[in-house]
Structures are given as structure tokens and as C-alpha cells.
Scaffold this motif. Structure first.
Motif, mmCIF file in Angstrom:
data_model
loop_
_atom_site.group_PDB
_atom_site.id
_atom_site.type_symbol
_atom_site.label_atom_id
_atom_site.label_comp_id
_atom_site.label_asym_id
_atom_site.label_seq_id
_atom_site.Cartn_x
_atom_site.Cartn_y
_atom_site.Cartn_z
ATOM 1 N N ILE A 102 26.435 40.557 42.645
ATOM 2 C CA ILE A 102 27.892 40.593 42.642
ATOM 3 C C ILE A 102 28.438 40.922 41.260
ATOM 4 C CG2 ILE A 102 28.348 38.163 42.116
ATOM 5 C CD1 ILE A 102 30.076 40.387 44.756
ATOM 6 N N GLN A 103 27.596 40.803 40.220
ATOM 7 C CA GLN A 103 28.014 41.121 38.854
ATOM 8 C C GLN A 103 27.354 42.391 38.340
ATOM 9 O OE1 GLN A 103 27.596 36.530 37.711
ATOM 10 N NE2 GLN A 103 28.265 37.763 35.976
ATOM 11 N N GLY A 104 26.908 43.254 39.246
ATOM 12 C CA GLY A 104 26.399 44.554 38.826
ATOM 13 C C GLY A 104 24.899 44.705 38.814
ATOM 14 N N LEU A 269 31.635 44.738 35.096
ATOM 15 C CA LEU A 269 32.649 43.996 34.354
ATOM 16 C C LEU A 269 33.020 42.676 35.017
ATOM 17 C CD1 LEU A 269 35.096 46.826 33.185
ATOM 18 C CD2 LEU A 269 33.064 45.921 32.047
ATOM 19 N N VAL A 270 32.379 42.354 36.126
ATOM 20 C CA VAL A 270 32.638 41.072 36.787
ATOM 21 C C VAL A 270 32.056 39.953 35.931
ATOM 22 C CG1 VAL A 270 32.194 39.668 38.843
ATOM 23 C CG2 VAL A 270 32.663 42.113 39.076
ATOM 24 N N ILE A 279 37.448 43.078 43.556
ATOM 25 C CA ILE A 279 37.557 44.536 43.431
ATOM 26 C C ILE A 279 36.184 45.177 43.540
ATOM 27 C CG2 ILE A 279 38.263 46.431 41.930
ATOM 28 C CD1 ILE A 279 40.543 44.780 43.073
ATOM 29 N N ALA A 280 35.211 44.638 42.821
ATOM 30 C CA ALA A 280 33.851 45.174 42.890
ATOM 31 C C ALA A 280 33.324 45.095 44.323
ATOM 32 C CB ALA A 280 32.936 44.400 41.945
ATOM 33 N N SER A 281 33.653 44.024 45.026
ATOM 34 C CA SER A 281 33.177 43.852 46.394
ATOM 35 C C SER A 281 33.799 44.868 47.339
ATOM 36 C CB SER A 281 33.498 42.439 46.884
ATOM 37 O OG SER A 281 32.860 41.478 46.074
#
Length: 336
Positions: A102-104, A269-270, A279-281
Motif C-alpha cells: 500500500i506504500q509502493g 509517497l504514501v 489516492i494510491a489505492s
């Protein structure tokens, strides 16, 4: 019977294009995030920048300076794609192997990102050529070089246009995603683009698969709400529920421009407190819908890996939203 030529693989089935005739709708950003998120799902992904502005190349830090090989050389037959492909180091999944998905970080191993970059200038001269041979140049280059054999997914990012460059992308791409900036002026761009794709398919007899419309840079203004509703109504009427606006939509947030300025994926960037994870999700959900359309055989392994992530419920709901909305449109279409 004499063999008059060798058969060549058609890589259209693993190629998706982001199409919109209006500029400034977040098209190249969407392409970049699909590339990143698909690679983090374990896919080897090739991005192809057909835009003279080179936005995808600039986002990934791969733009070709004057004098260096670029996609332009591929299109005129002066270079093979293998000679042109660049490896954006900061976009490789394994560079963030110590970060949660979830953080890249990568969800599954084996993913990679390569880019066929646009040149710093001059690409419009090449892409503006007309004629069947010129418009089929990209697919021809992929087939002759067999570079497509090395990738699970190929993402093509053409400029905002309905000119011959659009047909470069359509000849090479079976699957289509339509970004929509939810402002009233963008709705006509969406309809023009979709109708151009339909016309191309009818005249060329090449299959195109509309994965769906992706609402970008959404805010809560009345104009955006009405435009989104009008887009869904038009898609429902035009396609009898078989293609629609994918859920989730992507709201306007500064993290997207910050990622672009830093030339890294949004997911990178999370923060540890999951700030901006929504947003990333949302981008990851769209990428998952693309993977489901292009390489459905990978879904079981992906779902198993996602379940092991033990995501917060609100994030898990976002991740699966695009798949659920796509399934609903397909089911509706079958009923009709």
C-alpha cells in the motif's frame, strides 16, 4: 503449398491505450500509474510514449535527449524497440521491496517497468504521417522485433488527438481506457474519442475492448457531479450497460502533482500512517481492472496476495471497486 512468409505474433491482445482527444485530463499520469501498479502486481510492463510532449517519459525520467534513440526512431524503422527501451530505476518495484504494498512496495515478485521514450522534441513530425503503413508502424515494430514476447502488459500513451497518432495507438492496442476530467468541456472529448475508436474498429475490423471510463481530478463542484452523471448516462445509452464509468473515481489531490515533480509513482509517497493511501489505492484499483481485462489468468494469485496484506477495510473496498463496477457493466450487458 509454398510458404510466402512467416507468421508473426499479434501483441494487440496484451496492449492497452489511454485515449482522450482533450488535453489536460490526467491521461499520461493515469498511464504512468497503471504501469507502476501493474508492475507491483508482478507483471513485466512496457510503456510506450507517443506524445510529442513526452509527458509519460518526463514522469518516469526517461525522456530521450536530442540525438539519442527514441520511439520516433522505432516508428520510421531506424531502430528496434530493444535498442530504445529505457529502465526508469525509481519505477522498478524491487527498489521499494522493504515497503508494504500500500506504500509502493511490490505485491508479487517478478514485476518490471521499461519505457520506449519520446524524444525531447520532433516526434510530431513522425507521428503526423498518414496512410495505413504509417499508422500500423508501432504494431509492425512490436511484431517484427518480438519485443512484446518479453512483457505481460504494454501500455500506450498517445497525445490528446484524433489525428493519425490516435490510429498508431489503435492499430497496436486491443484494450482501451478513457480518462475523463469531470468538467463539461471534457465530455465532448470523451464522446469524440469513443466514437473514433468505434469507427476504427468497424473500418479496420480489428477488435477493441473498452475497459471503462476513469474520472480524474474529481472535486465536489456541481459541474463535476453533473458531468460525471452525464458521462455515465451517455455510456449507458451508447453501450447498453456494457461499458461504464469505473468506480472508484480519482479526486484532485496535490500528491499527484508532487509525485510527478519527483518522478516517482504516487504510491511511493504514501506515509507510514497511510496518509494519501486512498489516492494510491484508487490508481491501483484501475490497474487491477486493466490486469483483469488483459491477463485474467493472474487474478487468483493477485487476490491471494492482497488478502494476505490484511488491508484496512476502507482501503480494501477501494481496491476492489473498479473490478466490481466492471463486473456490473458486463453482467448488465449480458442481460441486454
Amino acid at each position: 503449398m509454398a510458404d510466402l512468409g512467416e507468421s508473426r505474433a499479434d501483441y494487440r491482445a496484451k496492449t492497452v491505450a489511454t485515449l482522450c482527444s482533450k488535453g489536460g485530463v490526467g491521461k499520461s499520469t493515469l498511464a504512468a500509474q497503471i504501469i507502476s501498479d501493474a508492475s507491483r502486481l508482478g507483471l513485466k510492463v512496457l510503456g510506450i510514449d507517443l506524445d510529442p510532449n513526452g509527458t509519460l517519459s518526463r514522469l518516469t525520467g526517461t525522456v530521450a535527449p536530442v540525438g539519442e534513440l527514441s520511439i520516433g526512431d522505432v516508428l520510421v524503422g531506424a531502430a528496434r524497440p530493444q535498442q530504445v527501451a529505457r529502465v526508469p530505476v525509481d519505477w522498478q518495484p524491487d527498489i521499494a521491496f522493504d515497503r508494504p504494498w500500500i506504500q509502493g512496495g511490490p505485491l508479487l515478485p517478478g514485476g518490471a517497468v521499461h519505457i520506449l521514450p519520446a524524444p525531447d522534441r520532433g516526434l510530431e513530425v513522425t507521428t503526423s504521417r498518414s496512410g495505413t503503413d504509417a499508422e500500423q508502424a508501432l504494431l509492425e515494430a512490436l511484431a517484427v522485433s518480438e519485443i512484446g514476447e518479453h512483457y505481460d502488459l504494454i501500455v500506450v500513451d498517445p497525445p490528446a488527438s484524433t489525428s493519425s497518432t490516435l490510429y498508431l495507438a489503435l492499430y497496436a492496442s486491443e484494450h482501451l481506457v478513457f480518462p475523463l476530467q469531470t468538467e463539461s468541456a471534457a465530455l465532448s472529448g470523451l464522446t469524440l474519442t469513443v466514437e473514433s475508436a468505434i469507427k476504427f474498429s468497424s473500418l479496420s475490423r480489428r477488435r477493441v475492448n473498452g475497459i471503462g471510463v476513469v474520472a480524474t481530478m474529481l472535486d465536489r463542484t456541481t459541474e463535476h457531479t453533473l458531468t460525471l452523471a452525464a458521462a455515465q448516462e451517455w455510456m449507458d445509452e451508447r453501450f447498453k450497460g456494457q461499458i461504464g464509468v469505473l468506480n472508484p473515481q480519482i479526486p484532485r489531490r496535490t500528491i499527484v502533482s508532487e509525485a510527478g515533480s519527483s518522478m516517482v509513482p504516487v504510491s511511493r509517497l504514501v506515509t507510514g500512517k497511510l496518509k494519501n493511501a486512498d489516492i494510491a489505492s484508487r490508481y491501483a484499483a484501475v490497474a487491477l481492472a486493466v490486469v483483469a481485462a488483459v491477463t485474467p489468468e493472474r487474478l487468483e494469485a493477485i487476490f491471494d496476495a492482497i488478502e494476505k496484506e490484511d488491508l484496512p477495510e476502507e482501503i480494501a473496498d477501494i481496491i476492489y471497486a473498479a473490478l466490481e463496477s466492471r463486473a456490473e457493466t458486463v453482467n448488465t450487458g449480458q442481460e441486454n
